[in-house]
Design an enzyme around this catalytic site. Structure first.
Site, mmCIF file in Angstrom:
data_model
loop_
_atom_site.group_PDB
_atom_site.id
_atom_site.type_symbol
_atom_site.label_atom_id
_atom_site.label_comp_id
_atom_site.label_asym_id
_atom_site.label_seq_id
_atom_site.Cartn_x
_atom_site.Cartn_y
_atom_site.Cartn_z
ATOM 1 C CE LYS A 2 -2.147 -7.186 -6.247
ATOM 2 N NZ LYS A 2 -1.520 -6.145 -7.087
ATOM 3 C CB SER A 39 0.394 -3.946 -4.473
ATOM 4 O OG SER A 39 -0.127 -4.172 -5.777
ATOM 5 C CB SER A 80 1.708 -3.926 -8.343
ATOM 6 O OG SER A 80 1.677 -2.917 -7.384
HETATM 7 N N1 GLN Z 1 3.579 1.028 -5.764
HETATM 8 C C1 GLN Z 1 2.700 1.742 -6.639
HETATM 9 C C2 GLN Z 1 1.588 2.339 -5.817
HETATM 10 O O1 GLN Z 1 1.639 2.221 -4.645
HETATM 11 C C3 GLN Z 1 2.164 0.835 -7.702
HETATM 12 C C4 GLN Z 1 1.136 -0.097 -7.218
HETATM 13 C C5 GLN Z 1 0.587 -1.002 -8.259
HETATM 14 O O2 GLN Z 1 1.178 -1.167 -9.343
HETATM 15 N N2 GLN Z 1 -0.587 -1.539 -7.985
HETATM 16 O O3 GLN Z 1 0.662 2.880 -6.321
#
Ligand code: GLN
Length: 470
Positions: A75, A150, A174
Protein backbone atom coordinates in the site's frame (compact mmCIF):
# COMPACT_ATOMS: atom_id res chain seq x y z
CA UNK A 1 -1.83 -17.35 -10.11
CA UNK A 2 0.15 -19.67 -7.86
CA UNK A 3 -0.14 -19.11 -4.11
CA UNK A 4 2.75 -17.52 -2.24
CA UNK A 5 3.49 -20.87 -0.58
CA UNK A 6 3.70 -22.64 -3.94
CA UNK A 7 5.89 -19.93 -5.46
CA UNK A 8 8.38 -20.07 -2.58
CA UNK A 9 8.43 -23.87 -2.71
CA UNK A 10 8.98 -24.02 -6.46
CA UNK A 11 11.66 -21.35 -6.38
CA UNK A 12 13.51 -23.26 -3.65
CA UNK A 13 13.20 -26.50 -5.62
CA UNK A 14 14.43 -24.73 -8.77
CA UNK A 15 11.24 -25.62 -10.63
CA UNK A 16 10.76 -21.98 -11.48
CA UNK A 17 12.93 -18.90 -11.13
CA UNK A 18 12.01 -15.76 -9.20
CA UNK A 19 12.53 -13.83 -12.42
CA UNK A 20 10.00 -16.00 -14.25
CA UNK A 21 7.48 -15.48 -11.46
CA UNK A 22 8.03 -11.74 -11.62
CA UNK A 23 7.66 -11.69 -15.40
CA UNK A 24 4.34 -13.54 -15.17
CA UNK A 25 3.04 -11.03 -12.64
CA UNK A 26 4.23 -8.08 -14.70
CA UNK A 27 2.47 -9.55 -17.74
CA UNK A 28 -0.81 -9.89 -15.84
CA UNK A 29 -0.44 -6.34 -14.53
CA UNK A 30 0.10 -5.10 -18.09
CA UNK A 31 -2.96 -6.99 -19.29
CA UNK A 32 -5.30 -6.02 -16.49
CA UNK A 33 -4.23 -2.93 -14.64
CA UNK A 34 -5.12 -0.38 -17.30
CA UNK A 35 -8.74 -1.38 -16.53
CA UNK A 36 -8.50 -2.15 -12.78
CA UNK A 37 -6.12 0.62 -11.68
CA UNK A 38 -4.73 -1.16 -8.62
CA UNK A 39 -1.17 0.14 -8.90
CA UNK A 40 0.13 3.68 -8.59
CA UNK A 41 3.57 2.48 -9.64
CA UNK A 42 5.21 -0.79 -10.60
CA UNK A 43 8.83 -1.09 -9.46
CA UNK A 44 10.01 -3.03 -12.53
CA UNK A 45 13.72 -2.30 -12.12
CA UNK A 46 14.21 -2.85 -8.41
CA UNK A 47 11.90 -5.88 -8.47
CA UNK A 48 13.94 -7.44 -11.27
CA UNK A 49 17.19 -6.96 -9.38
CA UNK A 50 15.63 -8.46 -6.22
CA UNK A 51 14.37 -11.45 -8.19
CA UNK A 52 17.79 -11.93 -9.76
CA UNK A 53 19.44 -11.87 -6.35
CA UNK A 54 17.03 -14.56 -5.11
CA UNK A 55 17.82 -16.72 -8.15
CA UNK A 56 21.55 -16.31 -7.57
CA UNK A 57 21.11 -17.29 -3.94
CA UNK A 58 19.27 -20.48 -4.96
CA UNK A 59 21.79 -21.24 -7.72
CA UNK A 60 24.70 -20.92 -5.29
CA UNK A 61 23.14 -23.58 -3.05
CA UNK A 62 22.09 -21.25 -0.21
CA UNK A 63 18.67 -21.75 1.37
CA UNK A 64 16.44 -18.85 0.40
CA UNK A 65 13.93 -17.18 2.74
CA UNK A 66 10.32 -18.12 3.47
CA UNK A 67 9.04 -15.84 0.70
CA UNK A 68 11.62 -16.78 -1.92
CA UNK A 69 10.68 -14.96 -5.11
CA UNK A 70 7.15 -14.08 -3.98
CA UNK A 71 6.01 -10.78 -5.53
CA UNK A 72 4.34 -8.55 -2.93
CA UNK A 73 2.51 -5.28 -3.57
CA UNK A 74 2.56 -2.64 -0.83
CA UNK A 75 0.00 0.00 0.00
CA UNK A 76 1.27 3.46 -0.85
CA UNK A 77 1.52 4.51 2.81
CA UNK A 78 4.45 2.18 3.52
CA UNK A 79 7.99 3.44 3.20
CA UNK A 80 10.38 1.63 0.88
CA UNK A 81 13.80 3.26 0.70
CA UNK A 82 14.51 5.20 -2.48
CA UNK A 83 11.00 4.69 -3.87
CA UNK A 84 8.12 7.13 -4.09
CA UNK A 85 5.46 7.04 -1.37
CA UNK A 86 2.52 9.38 -1.79
CA UNK A 87 -0.35 8.16 0.44
CA UNK A 88 -2.35 8.89 -2.74
CA UNK A 89 -2.09 12.59 -1.84
CA UNK A 90 -0.95 15.65 -3.82
CA UNK A 91 0.88 16.84 -0.74
CA UNK A 92 3.32 13.90 -1.00
CA UNK A 93 3.22 13.57 -4.77
CA UNK A 94 7.00 13.58 -5.20
CA UNK A 95 8.03 12.25 -1.81
CA UNK A 96 10.82 9.65 -1.75
CA UNK A 97 11.05 7.22 1.18
CA UNK A 98 14.11 7.99 3.31
CA UNK A 99 14.07 4.50 4.89
CA UNK A 100 12.17 1.21 4.73
CA UNK A 101 9.20 0.22 6.91
CA UNK A 102 9.91 -2.62 9.34
CA UNK A 103 7.21 -4.82 7.75
CA UNK A 104 8.63 -4.28 4.27
CA UNK A 105 12.17 -4.92 5.51
CA UNK A 106 11.01 -8.23 7.03
CA UNK A 107 9.48 -9.24 3.69
CA UNK A 108 12.71 -8.43 1.88
CA UNK A 109 14.77 -10.33 4.47
CA UNK A 110 12.72 -13.41 3.57
CA UNK A 111 13.46 -12.88 -0.14
CA UNK A 112 10.12 -11.41 -1.21
CA UNK A 113 10.12 -9.20 -4.31
CA UNK A 114 8.49 -5.81 -3.78
CA UNK A 115 6.64 -5.30 -7.05
CA UNK A 116 4.93 -1.94 -6.64
CA UNK A 117 2.79 0.45 -4.62
CA UNK A 118 -0.98 0.29 -4.66
CA UNK A 119 -3.75 2.87 -4.80
CA UNK A 120 -5.63 3.88 -1.65
CA UNK A 121 -7.87 6.54 -0.18
CA UNK A 122 -5.80 9.63 0.56
CA UNK A 123 -3.97 9.07 3.86
CA UNK A 124 -6.10 5.91 4.30
CA UNK A 125 -9.23 7.97 4.96
CA UNK A 126 -12.15 6.35 3.21
CA UNK A 127 -13.92 3.10 2.39
CA UNK A 128 -13.93 3.01 -1.41
CA UNK A 129 -10.53 4.26 -2.67
CA UNK A 130 -12.49 7.08 -4.32
CA UNK A 131 -10.55 9.56 -2.15
CA UNK A 132 -7.29 8.86 -4.01
CA UNK A 133 -5.93 12.05 -5.56
CA UNK A 134 -4.64 10.07 -8.53
CA UNK A 135 -6.97 7.44 -9.89
CA UNK A 136 -9.96 5.15 -9.55
CA UNK A 137 -9.50 1.49 -8.67
CA UNK A 138 -12.23 -0.84 -9.91
CA UNK A 139 -13.55 -3.95 -8.24
CA UNK A 140 -12.26 -6.93 -10.26
CA UNK A 141 -15.59 -8.70 -9.68
CA UNK A 142 -17.55 -5.87 -11.32
CA UNK A 143 -15.95 -2.72 -12.72
CA UNK A 144 -18.99 -0.56 -11.92
CA UNK A 145 -18.37 -1.16 -8.21
CA UNK A 146 -15.74 0.13 -5.81
CA UNK A 147 -13.08 -2.24 -4.48
CA UNK A 148 -13.63 -0.92 -0.96
CA UNK A 149 -11.02 1.01 0.95
CA UNK A 150 -8.85 2.41 2.04
CA UNK A 151 -6.52 -0.40 0.86
CA UNK A 152 -8.56 -0.88 -2.33
CA UNK A 153 -5.53 -1.16 -4.63
CA UNK A 154 -3.98 -3.98 -2.60
CA UNK A 155 -7.26 -5.91 -2.43
CA UNK A 156 -7.93 -5.49 -6.16
CA UNK A 157 -4.36 -6.47 -7.13
CA UNK A 158 -4.68 -9.77 -5.25
CA UNK A 159 -8.26 -10.42 -6.38
CA UNK A 160 -7.37 -9.84 -10.04
CA UNK A 161 -4.49 -12.32 -9.81
CA UNK A 162 -1.80 -9.68 -10.40
CA UNK A 163 0.08 -10.63 -7.20
CA UNK A 164 -0.27 -13.45 -4.68
CA UNK A 165 0.23 -11.16 -1.68
CA UNK A 166 -0.20 -7.52 -0.75
CA UNK A 167 0.12 -5.41 2.36
CA UNK A 168 -2.47 -2.93 3.51
CA UNK A 169 -3.20 -0.98 6.66
CA UNK A 170 -6.34 -1.12 8.78
CA UNK A 171 -7.39 1.71 11.09
CA UNK A 172 -11.12 1.04 11.06
CA UNK A 173 -11.53 -1.73 8.52
CA UNK A 174 -9.29 -0.78 5.60
CA UNK A 175 -7.96 -4.31 5.13
CA UNK A 176 -11.03 -6.39 6.00
CA UNK A 177 -13.66 -4.33 4.16
CA UNK A 178 -11.84 -4.21 0.77
CA UNK A 179 -10.85 -7.89 1.18
CA UNK A 180 -14.53 -8.68 1.66
CA UNK A 181 -15.62 -6.49 -1.25
CA UNK A 182 -13.09 -8.10 -3.62
CA UNK A 183 -13.43 -11.70 -2.44
CA UNK A 184 -10.01 -12.34 -0.87
CA UNK A 185 -8.73 -12.90 2.68
CA UNK A 186 -7.59 -9.93 4.74
CA UNK A 187 -6.12 -9.84 8.24
CA UNK A 188 -6.07 -6.95 10.72
CA UNK A 189 -3.60 -8.22 13.31
CA UNK A 190 -3.73 -7.57 17.04
CA UNK A 191 -2.66 -3.99 17.80
CA UNK A 192 1.11 -4.12 18.40
CA UNK A 193 1.72 -7.43 16.61
CA UNK A 194 3.18 -5.79 13.49
CA UNK A 195 5.49 -2.80 13.77
CA UNK A 196 4.11 0.51 12.53
CA UNK A 197 7.63 1.84 11.92
CA UNK A 198 7.57 3.24 8.39
CA UNK A 199 3.78 3.22 8.08
CA UNK A 200 2.55 6.77 7.52
CA UNK A 201 0.54 7.55 10.63
CA UNK A 202 -3.20 8.16 10.30
CA UNK A 203 -4.52 7.32 13.79
CA UNK A 204 -1.59 5.83 15.67
CA UNK A 205 -3.60 4.10 18.39
CA UNK A 206 -5.66 2.21 15.78
CA UNK A 207 -3.37 1.62 12.76
CA UNK A 208 -2.12 -1.89 12.00
CA UNK A 209 -0.47 -3.38 8.92
CA UNK A 210 -1.70 -6.71 7.56
CA UNK A 211 -1.82 -8.99 4.51
CA UNK A 212 -4.23 -9.75 1.65
CA UNK A 213 -4.10 -13.17 -0.04
CA UNK A 214 -6.25 -15.73 -1.83
CA UNK A 215 -5.60 -18.50 0.71
CA UNK A 216 -5.46 -18.68 4.48
CA UNK A 217 -2.05 -20.40 4.35
CA UNK A 218 -0.63 -17.39 2.54
CA UNK A 219 -2.09 -15.03 5.15
CA UNK A 220 -0.41 -17.09 7.85
CA UNK A 221 2.92 -17.18 6.03
CA UNK A 222 2.92 -13.42 5.49
CA UNK A 223 1.82 -12.69 9.05
CA UNK A 224 4.58 -14.94 10.43
CA UNK A 225 7.08 -12.84 8.46
CA UNK A 226 5.88 -9.30 9.15
CA UNK A 227 4.98 -9.70 12.85
CA UNK A 228 7.44 -9.50 15.72
CA UNK A 229 8.80 -7.05 18.23
CA UNK A 230 10.41 -3.87 16.92
CA UNK A 231 12.08 -1.46 19.34
CA UNK A 232 11.44 1.35 16.84
CA UNK A 233 7.68 1.16 17.51
CA UNK A 234 6.97 1.83 21.17
CA UNK A 235 3.59 0.07 20.92
CA UNK A 236 5.08 -3.11 19.46
CA UNK A 237 4.44 -6.13 21.71
CA UNK A 238 7.51 -7.56 23.40
CA UNK A 239 7.68 -11.39 23.53
CA UNK A 240 4.18 -12.02 22.17
CA UNK A 241 2.74 -15.37 23.25
CA UNK A 242 0.24 -16.59 20.69
CA UNK A 243 -2.72 -18.84 21.42
CA UNK A 244 -2.63 -22.03 19.37
CA UNK A 245 -4.99 -24.75 18.19
CA UNK A 246 -8.60 -23.76 18.26
CA UNK A 247 -10.22 -27.17 17.94
CA UNK A 248 -13.32 -26.70 15.83
CA UNK A 249 -14.99 -29.45 17.84
CA UNK A 250 -16.64 -27.70 20.78
CA UNK A 251 -15.26 -24.31 19.76
CA UNK A 252 -17.63 -21.64 21.03
CA UNK A 253 -18.56 -19.26 18.23
CA UNK A 254 -20.36 -16.14 19.36
CA UNK A 255 -22.93 -14.34 17.23
CA UNK A 256 -23.32 -10.78 18.53
CA UNK A 257 -26.95 -9.80 18.33
CA UNK A 258 -26.05 -6.15 17.69
CA UNK A 259 -24.41 -7.15 14.39
CA UNK A 260 -27.43 -8.97 12.97
CA UNK A 261 -29.74 -6.01 12.72
CA UNK A 262 -32.15 -4.54 10.26
CA UNK A 263 -30.26 -2.69 7.61
CA UNK A 264 -27.98 -5.53 6.65
CA UNK A 265 -28.50 -6.95 3.19
CA UNK A 266 -30.71 -10.07 3.25
CA UNK A 267 -28.36 -12.18 1.16
CA UNK A 268 -25.37 -11.13 3.27
CA UNK A 269 -27.26 -12.15 6.37
CA UNK A 270 -28.17 -15.52 4.81
CA UNK A 271 -24.58 -16.28 3.75
CA UNK A 272 -23.19 -15.44 7.17
CA UNK A 273 -25.77 -17.71 8.81
CA UNK A 274 -24.93 -20.44 6.32
CA UNK A 275 -21.27 -20.17 7.36
CA UNK A 276 -22.33 -20.34 11.00
CA UNK A 277 -24.40 -23.47 10.34
CA UNK A 278 -21.51 -25.12 8.49
CA UNK A 279 -19.23 -24.38 11.41
CA UNK A 280 -21.81 -25.95 13.67
CA UNK A 281 -21.90 -29.06 11.48
CA UNK A 282 -18.14 -29.34 11.99
CA UNK A 283 -18.63 -29.46 15.73
CA UNK A 284 -18.58 -25.81 16.79
CA UNK A 285 -21.18 -24.51 19.23
CA UNK A 286 -23.05 -21.39 18.22
CA UNK A 287 -23.89 -19.07 21.08
CA UNK A 288 -25.50 -15.68 21.38
CA UNK A 289 -23.31 -12.91 22.70
CA UNK A 290 -23.92 -9.23 23.22
CA UNK A 291 -21.65 -6.27 22.46
CA UNK A 292 -23.97 -3.62 23.89
CA UNK A 293 -21.95 -0.51 22.97
CA UNK A 294 -21.65 -1.35 19.25
CA UNK A 295 -23.96 1.51 18.30
CA UNK A 296 -21.48 4.06 19.66
CA UNK A 297 -18.45 2.64 17.84
CA UNK A 298 -18.69 4.66 14.63
CA UNK A 299 -19.16 8.06 16.33
CA UNK A 300 -16.42 7.31 18.89
CA UNK A 301 -14.08 6.16 16.12
CA UNK A 302 -14.58 9.35 14.10
CA UNK A 303 -13.65 11.46 17.13
CA UNK A 304 -10.61 9.38 18.14
CA UNK A 305 -9.31 8.75 14.60
CA UNK A 306 -9.85 12.33 13.45
CA UNK A 307 -8.23 13.75 16.59
CA UNK A 308 -5.14 11.65 16.07
CA UNK A 309 -5.12 12.43 12.35
CA UNK A 310 -5.31 16.19 12.98
CA UNK A 311 -2.19 15.89 15.09
CA UNK A 312 -0.35 13.41 12.82
CA UNK A 313 -1.04 15.41 9.66
CA UNK A 314 0.20 18.68 11.16
CA UNK A 315 3.67 17.70 9.93
CA UNK A 316 2.74 18.33 6.27
CA UNK A 317 3.40 22.03 6.55
CA UNK A 318 5.08 22.79 3.25
CA UNK A 319 8.43 23.04 5.01
CA UNK A 320 9.53 19.57 5.98
CA UNK A 321 7.76 17.23 3.56
CA UNK A 322 6.77 17.08 -0.07
CA UNK A 323 4.75 19.89 -1.60
CA UNK A 324 5.65 23.49 -0.75
CA UNK A 325 3.73 26.38 -2.22
CA UNK A 326 4.43 30.04 -1.61
CA UNK A 327 4.01 33.44 -3.12
CA UNK A 328 6.87 35.90 -3.24
CA UNK A 329 7.56 37.38 0.24
CA UNK A 330 5.12 34.91 1.77
CA UNK A 331 4.94 34.56 5.54
CA UNK A 332 5.19 31.16 7.20
CA UNK A 333 1.43 31.12 7.73
CA UNK A 334 0.92 31.79 4.03
CA UNK A 335 3.07 28.77 3.17
CA UNK A 336 1.05 26.56 5.51
CA UNK A 337 -2.26 27.79 4.15
CA UNK A 338 -1.33 27.58 0.51
CA UNK A 339 0.37 24.18 0.72
CA UNK A 340 -2.26 22.51 2.89
CA UNK A 341 -5.12 24.15 1.02
CA UNK A 342 -3.90 22.82 -2.32
CA UNK A 343 -2.25 19.61 -1.15
CA UNK A 344 -5.01 17.90 0.86
CA UNK A 345 -8.26 16.57 -0.57
CA UNK A 346 -11.64 17.38 0.93
CA UNK A 347 -12.04 14.23 3.08
CA UNK A 348 -8.64 14.79 4.68
CA UNK A 349 -9.53 18.42 5.37
CA UNK A 350 -12.84 17.34 6.89
CA UNK A 351 -11.05 14.97 9.28
CA UNK A 352 -8.44 17.57 10.25
CA UNK A 353 -11.17 20.08 11.08
CA UNK A 354 -13.23 17.52 12.98
CA UNK A 355 -10.19 16.39 14.97
CA UNK A 356 -8.91 19.86 15.70
CA UNK A 357 -12.36 20.84 16.93
CA UNK A 358 -12.76 17.85 19.24
CA UNK A 359 -9.31 18.40 20.75
CA UNK A 360 -9.80 22.14 21.29
CA UNK A 361 -9.85 23.36 24.88
CA UNK A 362 -13.57 24.05 25.12
CA UNK A 363 -14.68 20.78 23.54
CA UNK A 364 -12.08 18.24 24.63
CA UNK A 365 -14.13 16.90 27.54
CA UNK A 366 -17.35 16.81 25.60
CA UNK A 367 -15.93 14.96 22.58
CA UNK A 368 -12.45 13.50 22.83
CA UNK A 369 -12.65 12.40 26.45
CA UNK A 370 -16.13 10.98 26.00
CA UNK A 371 -15.04 9.06 22.90
CA UNK A 372 -12.14 7.56 24.86
CA UNK A 373 -14.56 6.45 27.56
CA UNK A 374 -16.75 4.79 24.95
CA UNK A 375 -13.67 3.12 23.54
CA UNK A 376 -13.05 1.57 26.96
CA UNK A 377 -16.63 0.34 27.17
CA UNK A 378 -16.30 -1.28 23.74
CA UNK A 379 -13.09 -2.98 24.86
CA UNK A 380 -14.97 -4.20 27.93
CA UNK A 381 -17.79 -5.55 25.72
CA UNK A 382 -15.30 -7.78 23.92
CA UNK A 383 -13.60 -8.90 27.13
CA UNK A 384 -16.95 -10.08 28.50
CA UNK A 385 -17.93 -11.71 25.20
CA UNK A 386 -14.64 -13.62 25.03
CA UNK A 387 -15.43 -15.19 28.40
CA UNK A 388 -18.35 -16.92 26.70
CA UNK A 389 -17.04 -17.33 23.15
CA UNK A 390 -13.66 -18.26 21.66
CA UNK A 391 -14.35 -16.53 18.37
CA UNK A 392 -16.97 -14.00 17.29
CA UNK A 393 -18.52 -14.35 13.85
CA UNK A 394 -20.02 -11.32 12.03
CA UNK A 395 -20.58 -10.07 8.50
CA UNK A 396 -17.52 -8.07 7.37
CA UNK A 397 -19.78 -5.37 5.92
CA UNK A 398 -23.53 -4.81 5.96
CA UNK A 399 -23.75 -5.05 2.14
CA UNK A 400 -21.59 -6.01 -0.85
CA UNK A 401 -19.45 -3.48 -2.74
CA UNK A 402 -21.40 -0.36 -3.67
CA UNK A 403 -21.25 1.54 -6.97
CA UNK A 404 -18.91 4.43 -7.73
CA UNK A 405 -20.36 7.72 -6.55
CA UNK A 406 -23.09 6.05 -4.51
CA UNK A 407 -21.82 7.35 -1.16
CA UNK A 408 -19.45 10.18 -2.04
CA UNK A 409 -22.00 12.93 -1.45
CA UNK A 410 -22.98 11.54 1.96
CA UNK A 411 -19.96 11.02 4.24
CA UNK A 412 -22.09 9.53 7.03
CA UNK A 413 -23.37 6.72 4.81
CA UNK A 414 -19.78 6.07 3.73
CA UNK A 415 -18.67 5.97 7.39
CA UNK A 416 -21.44 3.50 8.23
CA UNK A 417 -20.11 0.93 5.76
CA UNK A 418 -17.42 0.20 8.39
CA UNK A 419 -19.84 -0.36 11.24
CA UNK A 420 -18.76 -3.99 11.75
CA UNK A 421 -15.02 -3.51 11.32
CA UNK A 422 -14.42 -0.41 13.49
CA UNK A 423 -15.05 -1.94 16.97
CA UNK A 424 -12.16 -4.39 16.46
CA UNK A 425 -9.68 -1.51 16.03
CA UNK A 426 -11.06 0.37 19.02
CA UNK A 427 -10.55 -2.77 21.13
CA UNK A 428 -7.14 -3.66 19.63
CA UNK A 429 -8.17 -7.27 18.96
CA UNK A 430 -7.51 -9.47 15.92
CA UNK A 431 -9.92 -9.56 12.95
CA UNK A 432 -9.91 -11.52 9.74
CA UNK A 433 -12.20 -11.35 6.74
CA UNK A 434 -12.93 -14.59 4.86
CA UNK A 435 -14.83 -14.88 1.57
CA UNK A 436 -18.04 -16.91 2.08
CA UNK A 437 -19.86 -16.84 -1.23
CA UNK A 438 -21.45 -14.60 -3.82
CA UNK A 439 -24.42 -12.29 -3.89
CA UNK A 440 -27.01 -12.73 -6.66
CA UNK A 441 -25.36 -9.73 -8.31
CA UNK A 442 -22.13 -11.74 -8.52
CA UNK A 443 -20.37 -9.60 -5.94
CA UNK A 444 -18.38 -11.33 -3.17
CA UNK A 445 -19.74 -11.70 0.38
CA UNK A 446 -17.50 -12.13 3.42
CA UNK A 447 -17.59 -13.05 7.08
CA UNK A 448 -15.37 -11.64 9.78
CA UNK A 449 -13.84 -13.61 12.66
CA UNK A 450 -12.97 -11.50 15.69
CA UNK A 451 -10.80 -12.99 18.40
CA UNK A 452 -8.71 -12.13 21.46
CA UNK A 453 -5.37 -10.39 21.10
CA UNK A 454 -2.66 -12.76 19.83
CA UNK A 455 -5.00 -15.51 18.71
CA UNK A 456 -4.20 -15.19 14.99
CA UNK A 457 -2.63 -18.64 14.58
CA UNK A 458 -5.48 -20.34 16.41
CA UNK A 459 -7.95 -18.71 14.01
CA UNK A 460 -5.86 -19.70 10.97
CA UNK A 461 -6.03 -23.31 12.20
CA UNK A 462 -9.76 -23.05 12.72
CA UNK A 463 -10.32 -21.68 9.19
CA UNK A 464 -8.16 -24.42 7.68
CA UNK A 465 -10.09 -27.17 9.47
CA UNK A 466 -13.35 -25.52 8.48
CA UNK A 467 -12.35 -25.31 4.81
CA UNK A 468 -11.31 -28.97 4.75
CA UNK A 469 -14.71 -29.91 6.18
CA UNK A 470 -16.59 -28.17 3.35
N1 GLN B 1 -13.04 3.81 6.42
C1 GLN B 1 -12.49 4.17 7.69
C2 GLN B 1 -12.09 5.62 7.64
O1 GLN B 1 -12.34 6.23 6.66
C3 GLN B 1 -11.33 3.29 8.02
C4 GLN B 1 -10.11 3.60 7.26
C5 GLN B 1 -8.94 2.75 7.58
O2 GLN B 1 -9.09 1.67 8.20
N2 GLN B 1 -7.77 3.24 7.25
O3 GLN B 1 -11.49 6.13 8.52
Amino acid sequence: MLTAIDIAKQVKQKKITALEVLERCLKTIKEKDAEIGAFLEVFEKSAASQAKAVDEKVASGKTPGKLAGVPVAIKDNLLYYGHKMTCASRILENYISPYTADSVRRLINEDAVIIGRTNMDEFAMGSSTENSAFKKTKNPANAAHVPGGSSGGSAAAVAAGMVPLALGSDTGGSIRQPAGFCGVYGLKPTYGAVSRYGLTAFASSLDQIGPFATAIDDIELCFSVISGHDPKDSTSIRNPVYARNFDLKNLRIGLPKEYFIRGIDGEVHAKVMETAKNLEKSGAKLIDVSLPHTGYAVPAYYIVASSEASSNLARYDGIRYGLSLKNKNASLTDVYKKTRGAGFGSEVKRRIMLGTYSLSAGYYDAYYLKAQKIRNLIKGDFESAFKKADVILTPTSPAPAFKFGEKTSDPISMYLSDIFTIPCNLAGISGISMPCGRHSTGLPIAVQFLSKPLSEYAVFDMIRTYEKSL
